[in-house]
Design a protein around this motif. Structure first.
Motif, PDB file in Angstrom:
ATOM      1  N   ASP A   1       0.808  -1.220   0.000  1.00  0.00           N
ATOM      2  CA  ASP A   1       0.000   0.000   0.000  1.00  0.00           C
ATOM      3  C   ASP A   1       0.840   1.269   0.000  1.00  0.00           C
ATOM      4  O   ASP A   1       0.384   2.309  -0.482  1.00  0.00           O
ATOM      5  CB  ASP A   1      -0.916   0.028   1.235  1.00  0.00           C
ATOM      6  N   ASP A   2       2.052   1.196   0.543  1.00  0.00           N
ATOM      7  CA  ASP A   2       2.890   2.376   0.708  1.00  0.00           C
ATOM      8  C   ASP A   2       4.045   2.333  -0.284  1.00  0.00           C
ATOM      9  O   ASP A   2       4.847   1.393  -0.275  1.00  0.00           O
ATOM     10  CB  ASP A   2       3.427   2.452   2.140  1.00  0.00           C
TER      11      ASP A   2
ATOM     12  N   GLU B   1       7.713   2.164   1.181  1.00  0.00           N
ATOM     13  CA  GLU B   1       7.984   0.879   1.817  1.00  0.00           C
ATOM     14  C   GLU B   1       8.153  -0.228   0.776  1.00  0.00           C
ATOM     15  O   GLU B   1       9.074  -1.050   0.864  1.00  0.00           O
ATOM     16  CB  GLU B   1       6.855   0.512   2.774  1.00  0.00           C
TER      17      GLU B   1
END
Length: 377
Positions: free
Chosen positions: A357-358, A361
């Motif tokens: 999602d990030d 990351e």
């Protein structure tokens, strides 16, 4: 048709990693993939059941290979056009056709045709003598019209001495302006003989020393309108050039525009993320296209998908198998694809894909995974 299964038999010329991953996609569809490989040690030859050893430049070998195939396609663009036309004359369905593939084989022909179509391309010129470069203006980018890949066949010319040295090699060249690009993007589309098309989300490709090291899907911060323009450009080019199968359009993004850099008519490094990151992988989509099946969904399976290429690192250190063990212990969610290649510094030996999602990351995880496999640390 494979008489044992009653399902299609596709022939793929070339035994590299693209054929290897196409073979994996064929398995789930029940299809059989026949591979023409120059060596029994090539990536696809190590795993496919139906491997014919022969050269893509040998018409006799190509004809024997193509016999009984429902369609023939490629994992590289190096098959001579006259050989493809001979297969087509024999009644073999070959995708892409010789008339389409020439625009991926010859950069001069590609630039001419794209210019005729009004597609956005860098300012360019064919090179026949030194004056064609000096008159064009330096610094500039020179490209071999045929045979270049992964940074090979591309020269950044700063002065007349460099240009003169390159001319002396006798290489067939074009020269292009150095585009003030913000980043590089790629648009991947598939087209069937019926004319159905399917477009994947636009991705950002990150290059180092002429080699793609990272692909980010979707391209971060790309305005929706520009993404739609890039997809439509790729669809229009696939249609105008008569491409059947996958078309990858490598793009330069500038502050004001998009420009076409290169074309590839096959599964492409910028689409490896689709194996886990899209509802239909580029390899399955290519098979669907050349067999005139309806196209599969191209939507993402996660908000962010990042693929990092694994290059061969320095000799020594722990084995590649031990590196995989350590990576899986560290990041069980990283998806590893190794191509069965002998490791050489700088050679593409695999890739890893991470979903999440990030963006920051996911990129960091993919980079760590690739470094773990490349360097063992």
């Amino acid at each position: 048709m494979d008489g044992r299964t009653g399902l299609p038999l596709v022939g793929m010329v070339g035994g590299g990693q693209l054929a290897r991953m196409t073979h994996q996609a064929a398995i789930s569809l029940g299809q059989s993939l026949r591979v023409l490989s120059v060596s029994a040690d090539d990536s696809a030859a190590l795993v496919a059941a139906d491997v014919r050893i022969g050269s893509h430049t040998d018409l006799t070998a190509l004809r024997e290979f193509a016999g009984g195939c429902d369609a023939v396609t490629f994992d590289h663009e190096h098959v001579p056009g006259d050989h493809i036309r001979a297969l087509e004359k024999d009644g073999i369905k070959v995708y892409p056709s010789a008339d389409a593939l020439i625009f991926a084989q010859d950069k001069g022909r590609m630039r001419e045709r794209l210019s005729e179509l009004g597609a956005p391309v860098p300012r360019w010129r064919r090179v026949r003598e030194l004056a064609d470069i000096t008159g064009f203006g330096l610094p500039a980018v020179a490209k071999a019209t045929t045979g270049g890949y992964d940074g090979r066949g591309v020269w950044m010319l700063q002065d007349e001495a460099q240009a003169q040295e390159l001319i002396a090699t006798g290489t067939s060249l074009i020269v292009e302006e150095r585009v003030p690009l913000r980043r590089e993007l790629a648009a991947l589309v598939a087209r069937s003989p019926f004319g159905q098309v399917a477009a994947y989300p636009i991705v950002e490709t990150v290059q180092q020393d002429g080699i793609c090291v990272e692909v980010i899907a979707p391209a971060p911060g790309l305005p929706e309108q520009r993404a739609l323009e890039a997809q439509q450009l790729a669809i229009d080019l696939a249609t105008a050039l008569g491409v059947v199968g996958l078309l990858a359009v490598e793009l330069f993004e500038t502050d004001d525009d998009l420009m076409v850099n290169e074309l590839a008519m096959r599964p492409h490094n910028s689409g490896h993320w689709t194996i886990e990151g899209a509802r239909t992988s580029q390899f399955e989509q290519h098979l669907r296209a050349v067999l005139d099946y309806p196209m599969g969904a191209t939507t993402l399976t996660a908000p962010v998908v990042v693929m990092a290429n694994v290059l061969g690192g320095p000799p020594g250190g722990i084995s590649i198998d031990e590196r995989v063990h350590h990576l899986f212990a560290e990041d069980p969610g990283a998806r590893v694809h190794l191509y069965g290649k002998q490791v050489r510094p700088g050679r593409k030996i695999g890739h890893v894909t991470v979903l999440g999602d990030d963006l920051a990351e996911v990129r960091a995880r993919a980079a760590r995974a690739a470094k773990r496999l490349q360097e063992g640390i």
